[in-house]
Scaffold this motif. Structure first.
Motif, PDB file in Angstrom:
ATOM      1  N   TYR A 117       0.852  -1.196   0.000  1.00 39.40           N
ATOM      2  CA  TYR A 117       0.000   0.000   0.000  1.00 39.40           C
ATOM      3  C   TYR A 117       0.882   1.238   0.000  1.00 39.40           C
ATOM      4  CZ  TYR A 117      -2.863   3.709   2.136  1.00 39.40           C
ATOM      5  OH  TYR A 117      -3.480   4.903   2.416  1.00 39.40           O
ATOM      6  N   ASN A 118       0.621   2.130  -0.945  1.00 39.79           N
ATOM      7  CA  ASN A 118       1.348   3.395  -1.020  1.00 39.79           C
ATOM      8  C   ASN A 118       0.415   4.515  -0.559  1.00 39.79           C
ATOM      9  OD1 ASN A 118       2.511   5.869  -1.802  1.00 39.79           O
ATOM     10  ND2 ASN A 118       3.635   4.907  -3.480  1.00 39.79           N
ATOM     11  N   PRO A 119       0.582   5.029   0.669  1.00 40.80           N
ATOM     12  CA  PRO A 119      -0.346   6.035   1.199  1.00 40.80           C
ATOM     13  C   PRO A 119      -0.316   7.355   0.436  1.00 40.80           C
ATOM     14  CG  PRO A 119       1.545   5.773   2.665  1.00 40.80           C
ATOM     15  CD  PRO A 119       1.649   4.687   1.641  1.00 40.80           C
ATOM     16  N   ASP A 120       0.816   7.695  -0.163  1.00 43.34           N
ATOM     17  CA  ASP A 120       0.914   8.957  -0.905  1.00 43.34           C
ATOM     18  C   ASP A 120       0.169   8.897  -2.237  1.00 43.34           C
ATOM     19  OD1 ASP A 120       2.493  10.115   1.081  1.00 43.34           O
ATOM     20  OD2 ASP A 120       4.335   9.301   0.213  1.00 43.34           O
ATOM     21  N   LYS A 121       0.302   7.767  -2.930  1.00 46.07           N
ATOM     22  CA  LYS A 121      -0.339   7.618  -4.236  1.00 46.07           C
ATOM     23  C   LYS A 121      -1.704   6.942  -4.141  1.00 46.07           C
ATOM     24  CE  LYS A 121       4.096   7.209  -6.659  1.00 46.07           C
ATOM     25  NZ  LYS A 121       4.940   6.346  -7.523  1.00 46.07           N
ATOM     26  N   GLY A 122      -1.990   6.323  -2.988  1.00 44.50           N
ATOM     27  CA  GLY A 122      -3.262   5.629  -2.832  1.00 44.50           C
ATOM     28  C   GLY A 122      -3.359   4.383  -3.680  1.00 44.50           C
ATOM     29  N   THR A 123      -2.218   3.723  -3.934  1.00 47.38           N
ATOM     30  CA  THR A 123      -2.210   2.526  -4.777  1.00 47.38           C
ATOM     31  C   THR A 123      -2.149   1.262  -3.922  1.00 47.38           C
ATOM     32  OG1 THR A 123       0.206   2.664  -4.976  1.00 47.38           O
ATOM     33  CG2 THR A 123      -1.112   3.690  -6.717  1.00 47.38           C
ATOM     34  N   TYR A 124      -2.762   0.208  -4.443  1.00 54.49           N
ATOM     35  CA  TYR A 124      -2.801  -1.084  -3.764  1.00 54.49           C
ATOM     36  C   TYR A 124      -2.316  -2.152  -4.745  1.00 54.49           C
ATOM     37  CZ  TYR A 124      -5.702   1.226  -0.266  1.00 54.49           C
ATOM     38  OH  TYR A 124      -6.161   2.077   0.707  1.00 54.49           O
ATOM     39  N   LYS A 125      -1.335  -2.960  -4.316  1.00 57.58           N
ATOM     40  CA  LYS A 125      -0.761  -3.981  -5.187  1.00 57.58           C
ATOM     41  C   LYS A 125      -0.697  -5.316  -4.454  1.00 57.58           C
ATOM     42  CE  LYS A 125       2.017  -0.646  -7.766  1.00 57.58           C
ATOM     43  NZ  LYS A 125       3.356  -0.278  -8.267  1.00 57.58           N
ATOM     44  N   LEU A 126      -0.755  -6.370  -5.243  1.00 54.76           N
ATOM     45  CA  LEU A 126      -0.729  -7.716  -4.661  1.00 54.76           C
ATOM     46  C   LEU A 126       0.156  -8.610  -5.520  1.00 54.76           C
ATOM     47  CD1 LEU A 126      -2.096  -9.390  -2.357  1.00 54.76           C
ATOM     48  CD2 LEU A 126      -3.704 -10.176  -4.096  1.00 54.76           C
ATOM     49  N   ALA A 127       1.235  -9.133  -4.921  1.00 46.75           N
ATOM     50  CA  ALA A 127       2.138 -10.047  -5.618  1.00 46.75           C
ATOM     51  C   ALA A 127       2.026 -11.426  -4.972  1.00 46.75           C
ATOM     52  CB  ALA A 127       3.574  -9.545  -5.543  1.00 46.75           C
TER      53      ALA A 127
ATOM     54  N   ALA B 104      11.690  -8.069 -11.561  1.00 47.04           N
ATOM     55  CA  ALA B 104      10.267  -7.892 -11.868  1.00 47.04           C
ATOM     56  C   ALA B 104       9.468  -7.505 -10.628  1.00 47.04           C
ATOM     57  CB  ALA B 104       9.707  -9.184 -12.465  1.00 47.04           C
ATOM     58  N   LEU B 105       9.764  -8.158  -9.489  1.00 42.91           N
ATOM     59  CA  LEU B 105       9.031  -7.871  -8.257  1.00 42.91           C
ATOM     60  C   LEU B 105       9.333  -6.467  -7.747  1.00 42.91           C
ATOM     61  CD1 LEU B 105       7.142  -8.797  -6.025  1.00 42.91           C
ATOM     62  CD2 LEU B 105       9.089  -9.910  -4.896  1.00 42.91           C
ATOM     63  N   ASN B 106      10.594  -6.074  -7.781  1.00 41.56           N
ATOM     64  CA  ASN B 106      10.960  -4.728  -7.312  1.00 41.56           C
ATOM     65  C   ASN B 106      10.360  -3.645  -8.195  1.00 41.56           C
ATOM     66  OD1 ASN B 106      13.210  -4.461  -4.971  1.00 41.56           O
ATOM     67  ND2 ASN B 106      13.381  -6.441  -5.967  1.00 41.56           N
ATOM     68  N   GLU B 107      10.378  -3.853  -9.496  1.00 41.27           N
ATOM     69  CA  GLU B 107       9.800  -2.870 -10.407  1.00 41.27           C
ATOM     70  C   GLU B 107       8.299  -2.772 -10.215  1.00 41.27           C
ATOM     71  OE1 GLU B 107      11.003  -3.953 -14.327  1.00 41.27           O
ATOM     72  OE2 GLU B 107      13.048  -3.186 -14.096  1.00 41.27           O
ATOM     73  N   PHE B 108       7.656  -3.905 -10.011  1.00 44.07           N
ATOM     74  CA  PHE B 108       6.205  -3.916  -9.811  1.00 44.07           C
ATOM     75  C   PHE B 108       5.802  -3.119  -8.570  1.00 44.07           C
ATOM     76  CE2 PHE B 108       2.659  -6.081  -7.566  1.00 44.07           C
ATOM     77  CZ  PHE B 108       1.637  -5.776  -8.445  1.00 44.07           C
ATOM     78  N   LEU B 109       6.507  -3.333  -7.465  1.00 47.00           N
ATOM     79  CA  LEU B 109       6.156  -2.666  -6.225  1.00 47.00           C
ATOM     80  C   LEU B 109       6.535  -1.193  -6.234  1.00 47.00           C
ATOM     81  CD1 LEU B 109       7.177  -5.397  -3.602  1.00 47.00           C
ATOM     82  CD2 LEU B 109       4.891  -4.855  -4.450  1.00 47.00           C
ATOM     83  N   ALA B 110       7.624  -0.844  -6.949  1.00 49.26           N
ATOM     84  CA  ALA B 110       8.119   0.535  -6.928  1.00 49.26           C
ATOM     85  C   ALA B 110       7.388   1.455  -7.910  1.00 49.26           C
ATOM     86  CB  ALA B 110       9.605   0.564  -7.220  1.00 49.26           C
ATOM     87  N   ASN B 111       6.961   0.944  -9.052  1.00 50.03           N
ATOM     88  CA  ASN B 111       6.378   1.795 -10.095  1.00 50.03           C
ATOM     89  C   ASN B 111       4.916   2.102  -9.808  1.00 50.03           C
ATOM     90  OD1 ASN B 111       8.773   1.795 -11.494  1.00 50.03           O
ATOM     91  ND2 ASN B 111       8.205   0.064 -12.790  1.00 50.03           N
TER      92      ASN B 111
END
Length: 321
Positions: A103-113, A314-321
């Protein structure tokens, strides 16, 4: 002069009266807001307790106290290790599901790997093995160390979810069931029978759907269905305006979750997700396409031998972008 002074005094009195009226009006609004927040707090508390008491009656068992040395992600994300288990409190069981929720509180994004449980990597202090064996060998802390050592991802929290909690959550949030498209007949080793087609599934049948893997695609299909259901639940929860139900839903599921997260943190993130209708969850599967081989290794059985560097990137790019 006397007349002018009286006019000045009258003007001052009128301005003072207006000021007092404005002050009283602001104070009334402030009191009303306090009362509103108080009522919301009381409502939330009783709803939470209602859900909590119902689930505690069913679980009735103490949770294992795990050590977890989680660290906050250097980019400010909140990364949560999610482990699915139906071990009923057994300490040495393997994790059936391994996910990283970000969860990115600044961007309000939610991701699931999702990390497939047969992924063959180095387990700190235990040699090479399937990643799901880390949970049996050292609980969530060893899974955290394994992910950090192999993928360089920091995990701040963990949440071990008992599958019965999933059933209770679905039945409470969706009394009419969750609408999902079942792509094929499913029955083996899931305790229920599912037929193809769009249908509303209760908690038990939806759990069977996300656990099924007795077909040609095996665990790959199971992970795909898990992510499909998570996305669909996100849409349907937001579409029925679930925020008023959140305290009760969290109370229902808390007894089935072993976590180092505070209830307030869970409520905050859930409320943030549901506050925007149509908010999406981005997903990734590890290993990514064309980055692994099916192998059979003595002592471990059938495994996924992965290109570690490609999957780490791939995992680092997914979580960071």
């Amino acid at each position: 002069m006397t007349c002018i002074n009286r006019k000045k005094q009258g003007g001052i009195v009128l301005r003072a009266d207006r000021h007092r009226k404005k002050h009283h009006k602001k104070r009334r609004w402030f009191v009303r807001l306090l009362l509103l927040f108080g009522l919301i707090a009381v409502y939330s508390y009783f709803q939470f307790q209602a859900g909590l008491e119902g689930s505690q009656e069913e679980t009735g068992e103490s949770k294992i106290d795990y050590t977890f040395h989680g660290n906050r992600d250097e980019n400010g994300y909140t990364n949560i290790l999610i482990l699915g288990s139906d071990a009923r409190g057994e300490e040495n069981s393997r994790a059936d599901t391994i996910m990283i929720a970000s969860y990115n509180p600044d961007k309000g994004t939610y991701k699931l790997a999702s990390i497939m449980r047969d992924t063959y990597i180095s387990i700190p202090g235990h040699g090479n093995n399937k990643i799901n064996s880390a949970f049996a060998s050292g609980g969530p802390e060893l899974v955290r160390k394994t992910i950090k050592e192999n993928f360089d991802i920091d995990l701040q929290y963990y949440a071990i979810i008992d599958f019965q909690g999933f059933v209770r959550l679905i039945d409470t949030a969706f009394p009419q069931g969750v609408e999902i498209e079942v792509e094929k007949s499913m029955s083996k080793n899931i305790g229920v029978t599912l037929e193809p087609g769009i249908q509303a599934l209760d908690g038990e049948h939806l759990l069977g759907y996300v656990r099924f893997r007795q077909d040609a695609v095996g665990d790959f299909g199971r992970v795909e269905r898990q992510q499909k259901v998570v996305k669909e639940l996100g849409k349907q929860l937001a579409s029925v305006q679930t925020i008023p139900k959140l305290p009760k839903l969290i109370g229902v599921v808390i007894p089935y979750i072993n976590t180092n997260m505070d209830t307030g943190d869970i409520l905050y993130m859930a409320r943030g997700f549901l506050s925007e209708e149509g908010r999406s969850i981005n997903t990734l599967r590890i290993p990514v396409e064309n980055s692994y081989q099916n192998q059979r290794i003595s002592g471990a059985g059938a495994v996924l031998a992965i290109d570690l560097e490609e999957n780490k990137r791939a995992l680092n790019e997914f979580l960071a972008n």
